[in-house]
Design an enzyme around this catalytic site. Structure first.
Site, short mmCIF file in Angstrom:
data_model
loop_
_atom_site.label_atom_id
_atom_site.label_comp_id
_atom_site.label_asym_id
_atom_site.label_seq_id
_atom_site.Cartn_x
_atom_site.Cartn_y
_atom_site.Cartn_z
N TYR A 134 0.83 -1.21 0.00
CA TYR A 134 0.00 0.00 0.00
C TYR A 134 0.86 1.26 0.00
O TYR A 134 1.82 1.37 0.76
CB TYR A 134 -0.97 0.01 1.19
N SER A 191 -13.48 -2.37 -0.42
CA SER A 191 -14.18 -1.32 -1.18
C SER A 191 -15.70 -1.43 -1.01
O SER A 191 -16.43 -1.55 -2.02
CB SER A 191 -13.77 -1.34 -2.65
N PRO A 192 -16.20 -1.36 0.23
CA PRO A 192 -17.65 -1.55 0.46
C PRO A 192 -18.50 -0.44 -0.16
O PRO A 192 -19.68 -0.65 -0.41
CB PRO A 192 -17.77 -1.53 1.99
N ALA A 208 -17.58 0.82 -3.07
CA ALA A 208 -17.06 0.77 -4.45
C ALA A 208 -16.00 1.85 -4.67
O ALA A 208 -15.97 2.50 -5.72
CB ALA A 208 -18.20 0.87 -5.45
N GLY A 209 -15.17 2.04 -3.65
CA GLY A 209 -14.08 3.01 -3.77
C GLY A 209 -14.58 4.45 -3.89
O GLY A 209 -13.86 5.32 -4.36
N GLY A 210 -15.80 4.71 -3.43
CA GLY A 210 -16.34 6.07 -3.45
C GLY A 210 -17.22 6.32 -4.67
O GLY A 210 -17.98 7.28 -4.70
N PHE A 224 -20.98 7.18 -4.60
CA PHE A 224 -21.45 8.51 -4.21
C PHE A 224 -21.37 9.51 -5.35
O PHE A 224 -21.90 10.61 -5.26
CB PHE A 224 -20.65 9.02 -3.01
N1 LIG Z 1 -7.75 -7.26 -0.73
C1 LIG Z 1 -7.75 -6.44 -1.75
O1 LIG Z 1 -7.43 -6.82 -2.89
C2 LIG Z 1 -8.13 -5.00 -1.53
C3 LIG Z 1 -8.32 -4.15 -2.64
C4 LIG Z 1 -8.70 -2.82 -2.38
C5 LIG Z 1 -8.91 -2.39 -1.08
N2 LIG Z 1 -8.68 -3.24 -0.02
C6 LIG Z 1 -8.90 -2.79 1.38
O2 LIG Z 1 -10.19 -2.21 1.49
C7 LIG Z 1 -10.08 -0.93 2.09
C8 LIG Z 1 -11.20 -0.06 1.65
O3 LIG Z 1 -11.15 0.16 0.23
P1 LIG Z 1 -11.64 1.53 -0.37
O4 LIG Z 1 -10.79 2.64 0.12
O5 LIG Z 1 -11.80 1.36 -1.84
O6 LIG Z 1 -13.09 1.62 0.37
P2 LIG Z 1 -14.41 2.46 0.14
O7 LIG Z 1 -14.90 2.74 1.51
O8 LIG Z 1 -15.28 1.74 -0.81
O9 LIG Z 1 -13.95 3.82 -0.57
C9 LIG Z 1 -13.34 4.83 0.16
C10 LIG Z 1 -13.07 5.99 -0.79
O10 LIG Z 1 -14.32 6.57 -1.16
C11 LIG Z 1 -14.23 7.97 -0.93
N3 LIG Z 1 -15.57 8.51 -0.65
C12 LIG Z 1 -16.17 9.48 -1.37
N4 LIG Z 1 -17.36 9.78 -0.85
C13 LIG Z 1 -17.51 9.00 0.24
C14 LIG Z 1 -18.55 8.86 1.21
N5 LIG Z 1 -19.69 9.58 1.17
N6 LIG Z 1 -18.39 7.95 2.19
C15 LIG Z 1 -17.27 7.19 2.25
N7 LIG Z 1 -16.25 7.29 1.36
C16 LIG Z 1 -16.37 8.18 0.36
C17 LIG Z 1 -13.27 8.10 0.24
O11 LIG Z 1 -12.72 9.41 0.27
P3 LIG Z 1 -12.56 10.23 1.67
O12 LIG Z 1 -11.35 9.71 2.36
O13 LIG Z 1 -12.42 11.65 1.18
O14 LIG Z 1 -13.83 10.02 2.44
C18 LIG Z 1 -12.23 7.06 -0.13
O15 LIG Z 1 -11.33 7.58 -1.10
C19 LIG Z 1 -8.67 -0.45 1.68
O16 LIG Z 1 -8.17 0.58 2.51
C20 LIG Z 1 -7.89 -1.73 1.83
O17 LIG Z 1 -7.57 -1.91 3.19
C21 LIG Z 1 -8.32 -4.54 -0.23
#
Ligand SMILES: NC(=O)c1ccc[n+]([C@@H]2O[C@H](COP(=O)([O-])OP(=O)(O)OC[C@H]3O[C@@H](n4cnc5c(N)ncnc54)[C@H](OP(=O)(O)O)[C@@H]3O)[C@@H](O)[C@H]2O)c1
Length: 302
Positions: A53, A213-214, A216-218, A221
């Site tokens: 990461y 990415s619950p 969908a990575g944002g 929204f």
């Molecule tokens: N095992 C694997 O292959 C794998 C792959 C990918 C990820 N992961 C893990 O999963 C974790 C979560 O993934 P993710 O970051 O894609 O999760 P996510 O919660 O789906 O997306 C978070 C992103 O969405 C943005 N966002 C925009 N509007 C939002 C809102 N209203 N509420 C919440 N978020 C909003 C956030 O920005 P802000 O910070 O500005 O809120 C952040 O950049 C990673 O940190 C990692 O630990 C694992």
């Protein structure tokens, strides 16, 4: 917050914080330390990492923040991953993009992660992705060594399908080792892992599921395509009905599944984390769950 039992030594918080994007948060070590403390105060004690990461830097950033209050280590559970190699000038071996699930690489990667985070062990190690070249005996050898040395408290996989899970599980079982967790991509936008039944197999085998990415990575929204817009329109209607945010509805959508899935939040914003926590206290109806699901499919269920 509800705790999920991973094995006899380890429990995880129902909501997990991910640190994939932590190098983009522009937080000082002190600010990150405060953020981690605020998560723990809310019951989010499980922290998800990977060696790669932030160009191999997020673990070390986290480690420096943790060092500012060493007692914090006693109150959190660390998850990290290994097995992906990315091109980087960080280490000598990072000379290409490949998967390396050799025993040597897995052990070296965990040792580097422990050094980065300045801890003696991680609560869970995940193989980040399956590899066409993986040899279950090599992985088992590494896991046995790491467990014996007290460097990992439990073991799991990520992005494995059923056959890949069976292949590795079969070998591990011979050494009385277990796959405790499978971390999968899952959200109202990405439902392949519901439709292909992997989480059903995990449920049957009592392997816990973390959802990456619950939101969908944002992109849920700020939907750019018809599918995202359809899903969000339904989620917003439900959110209005309950007087909560779309984030809360999405967390409740996960909670309707009978598998006790642990969503890994990726946001750096506390208000968004609080909205997600609120989702644990509402229960959408089965009809509302299917309204979101059919918006995802783009057609009615049979
Ligand atoms: N095992 C694997 O292959 C794998 C792959 C990918 C990820 N992961 C893990 O999963 C974790 C979560 O993934 P993710 O970051 O894609 O999760 P996510 O919660 O789906 O997306 C978070 C992103 O969405 C943005 N966002 C925009 N509007 C939002 C809102 N209203 N509420 C919440 N978020 C909003 C956030 O920005 P802000 O910070 O500005 O809120 C952040 O950049 C990673 O940190 C990692 O630990 C694992």
């Amino acid at each position: 917050m509800k705790r999920i039992s991973i094995n006899q030594h380890v429990t995880f918080s129902k909501l997990i914080q991910g640190f994939w994007r932590a190098n983009q948060w522009n937080m000082t070590h002190q600010q990150l330390n405060t953020f981690i403390n605020q998560l723990v105060e809310r019951g989010i004690t499980t922290m998800d990492h990977a060696d790669i990461y932030g160009d191999y830097e997020c673990e070390a950033i986290f480690g420096k923040a943790l060092d500012l209050s060493p007692k914090l280590k006693e109150n959190i559970q660390l998850v990290t991953k290994c097995g992906i190699v990315l091109p980087s000038n960080k280490y000598q071996f990072t000379d290409g993009h490949r998967y390396d699930l050799s025993s040597k690489h897995i052990i070296a990667s965990v040792e580097q992660s422990l050094k980065n985070m300045n801890v003696d062990y991680v609560d869970n190690l995940l193989i980040h992705r399956p590899s066409p070249l993986m040899d279950p005996m090599e992985i088992t050898e590494a896991v046995a060594t790491l467990v014996d040395d007290g460097k990992i408290k439990s073991f799991g996989i990520s992005n494995f399908n059923e056959q890949q899970y069976q292949l590795l599980s079969h070998q591990l079982t011979k050494e009385k080792l277990h796959i405790s967790v499978n971390q999968l991509e899952l959200s109202p936008y990405h439902v392949d892992n519901i439709n292909n039944d992997i989480i059903t197999t995990m449920y049957q085998q009592q392997v816990k599921v973390m959802a990456w990415s619950p939101f969908a990575g944002g992109q849920l929204f700020d939907p750019l395509d018809d599918k995202g817009q359809r899903i969000m329109a339904v989620i917003k209607q439900i959110a209005n009905r309950y007087g909560v945010s779309p984030n809360a509805v999405i967390i409740s959508w996960f909670d309707k599944l009978p598998h006790d899935i642990m969503p890994i939040l990726g946001t750096s914003k506390l208000n968004r984390i609080d909205q997600a926590i609120e989702g644990l206290s509402i229960t959408i109806t089965n009809q509302e769950w299917f309204d979101i699901y059919t918006a995802t499919l783009g057609h009615d269920i049979p």
